[in-house]
Design an enzyme around this catalytic site. Structure first.
Site, PDB file in Angstrom:
ATOM      1  N   ARG A  63       0.806  -1.223   0.000  1.00 17.11           N
ATOM      2  CA  ARG A  63       0.000   0.000   0.000  1.00 17.11           C
ATOM      3  C   ARG A  63       0.844   1.280   0.000  1.00 17.11           C
ATOM      4  NH1 ARG A  63      -2.765  -4.064   1.848  1.00 17.11           N
ATOM      5  NH2 ARG A  63      -0.703  -4.546   2.639  1.00 17.11           N
ATOM      6  N   THR A  64       1.752   1.400   0.967  1.00 17.76           N
ATOM      7  CA  THR A  64       2.459   2.674   1.144  1.00 17.76           C
ATOM      8  C   THR A  64       3.343   2.993  -0.064  1.00 17.76           C
ATOM      9  OG1 THR A  64       2.486   2.110   3.484  1.00 17.76           O
ATOM     10  CG2 THR A  64       3.807   3.995   2.823  1.00 17.76           C
ATOM     11  N   LYS A  91      25.816  -4.680  -0.421  1.00 25.88           N
ATOM     12  CA  LYS A  91      27.289  -4.737  -0.332  1.00 25.88           C
ATOM     13  C   LYS A  91      27.784  -4.041   0.925  1.00 25.88           C
ATOM     14  CE  LYS A  91      27.554  -4.212  -5.349  1.00 25.88           C
ATOM     15  NZ  LYS A  91      27.850  -3.204  -6.366  1.00 25.88           N
ATOM     16  N   ARG A 113      11.076   3.746   4.088  1.00 28.12           N
ATOM     17  CA  ARG A 113      10.636   2.812   5.140  1.00 28.12           C
ATOM     18  C   ARG A 113      11.863   2.049   5.608  1.00 28.12           C
ATOM     19  NH1 ARG A 113       5.525  -1.078   4.890  1.00 28.12           N
ATOM     20  NH2 ARG A 113       4.605   0.947   5.343  1.00 28.12           N
ATOM     21  N   HIS A 141       4.476   5.973  11.730  1.00 27.10           N
ATOM     22  CA  HIS A 141       4.056   5.786  10.325  1.00 27.10           C
ATOM     23  C   HIS A 141       3.070   6.939  10.061  1.00 27.10           C
ATOM     24  CE1 HIS A 141       2.969   4.130   6.577  1.00 27.10           C
ATOM     25  NE2 HIS A 141       2.668   2.895   6.908  1.00 27.10           N
TER      26      HIS A 141
HETATM   27  N1   CP Z   1      -0.381   0.064   5.914  1.00 28.27           N
HETATM   28  C1   CP Z   1       0.815  -0.232   5.390  1.00 28.27           C
HETATM   29  O1   CP Z   1       1.839   0.345   5.764  1.00 28.27           O
HETATM   30  O2   CP Z   1       0.790  -1.213   4.435  1.00 28.27           O
HETATM   31  P1   CP Z   1       2.064  -1.671   3.601  1.00 28.27           P
HETATM   32  O3   CP Z   1       2.998  -2.373   4.552  1.00 28.27           O
HETATM   33  O4   CP Z   1       1.554  -2.593   2.530  1.00 28.27           O
HETATM   34  O5   CP Z   1       2.718  -0.445   3.051  1.00 28.27           O
END
Ligand code: CP
Length: 331
Positions: A63-64, A91, A113, A141
């Protein structure tokens, strides 16, 4: 250059803990305008034409990552996705070296992320490019919480005074932390519900109520945000067995009968069906789970736009100061 949004002066979006209520409201209001854009037949505006966005994901995401890519493309930015598995990270390149090399490629915004809490803050301190935190360890998040709040506001009109219960693995959840910071700043009443082993010590100091009774969490709630059980993070056997968890905390149609008729069922995804929520509830009339995903695009467009605009202002200001100093040196 005049910053058209003086209420937003940050080059980065790292978490909701550091934001003011006004900043969160500005993000949500800006997202409302972009929701209108993505509802048009031609879903694209030239706002970030000429800018480059890199998605740097050290952890899996559907999603993100896709949502940021769609958001950047809707704003006419160029987007590059870095596949960590086939990058020089394998590496042994450090995070800061990777970031500085991406910046040297004239990238404007890095969406990252990372599995370590604080990784986004560290990168932001070392780069001039904007950093947007797409989830760091157990820490925050922010865009997930913003899209959750956007969905609440869209569905229920206001956030102030709402009763929102967050159910599940609070201890390991960056989604829970960002939601708690955001919702409490906007005046919602937040209850967290989990087995005692998944509730972090001192969480009540953030202004939330705490319970291990799912019926208590659902009673009177306007919305329940159901968290994913993060079995991949179970390094110390901290989790109850899946069936036991579902029996005691799973969101089922039977349990919802005792809740408000129109309670919103939310989930950041990915869902473990039959663990934290039953399929009939996840796909049922109270669920807004897929609407959350759609709203994620508008929220991420807002985040990309605001940090880009503020950073352009900061960089131009700094360049001006440097040019003046250089002139003095030449004399
Ligand atoms: N909600 C969320 O962060 O989903 P993903 O891990 O698929 O990005």
């Amino acid at each position: 250059m005049v910053n058209k949004n003086p209420a937003w002066t940050r080059k980065d979006l790292l978490g909701l803990q550091e934001l003011t209520r006004d900043e969160i409201e500005l993000l949500l209001k800006t997202a409302e305008s972009f929701k209108e854009v993505i509802s048009r037949e031609v879903k694209k505006v030239p706002t970030l034409r000429g800018k480059t966005v890199v998605n740097l994901f050290y952890e899996p995401s559907t999603r993100t990552r896709v949502s940021f890519e769609v958001a950047a493309k809707r704003l006419s930015a160029d987007v590059i996705n870095i596949a960590i598995e086939s990058s020089s990270v394998r590496k042994g390149e450090t995070l800061i070296d990777t970031g500085k090399n991406i910046e040297a490629l004239k990238v404007d915004i890095i969406v990252m992320r990372h599995n370590c809490s604080g990784a986004a803050v560290m990168l932001a301190k070392n780069l001039h490019a904007s950093i947007i935190n797409a989830g760091d360890g157990w820490h925050e998040h922010p865009t997930q919480a913003l899209l959750d709040m956007f969905t609440l506001k869209e569905k229920l009109g206001v956030i102030e005074g709402l009763k929102v219960s967050i159910v599940g693995d609070i201890a390991h959840s960056r989604v829970a932390r960002s939601n708690i910071w955001g919702l409490t700043k906007l005046g919602a009443h937040v209850t967290v519900c989990a087995p005692p082993m998944l509730i972090p010590t001192g969480i009540e100091k953030t202004g939330v109520s705490v319970t291990s009774s799912i019926d208590e969490a659902l009673k009177d709630a306007d919305a329940v945000n159901v968290l994913r059980m993060q079995f991949e993070r179970d390094t110390e056997n901290a989790f109850p067995k899946q069936l036991e968890y579902f029996k005691n905390f799973g969101i089922t149609a039977e349990r919802l009968k005792k809740a408000k008729k129109n309670i919103l069922v939310m989930h950041p995804g990915p869902i473990n069906r039959g663990v934290e929520v039953s399929s009939d509830v996840a796909d049922g009339p109270n669920s807004v789970i897929l609407e959350q995903v759609t709203n994620g695009i508008a929220v991420r467009m807002a985040a990309l736009f605001l940090v880009s605009q503020a950073n352009e202002h900061i960089l131009k200001k700094n360049t001006g100061v440097k040019a003046k100093n250089e002139k003095v040196l030449v004399k």
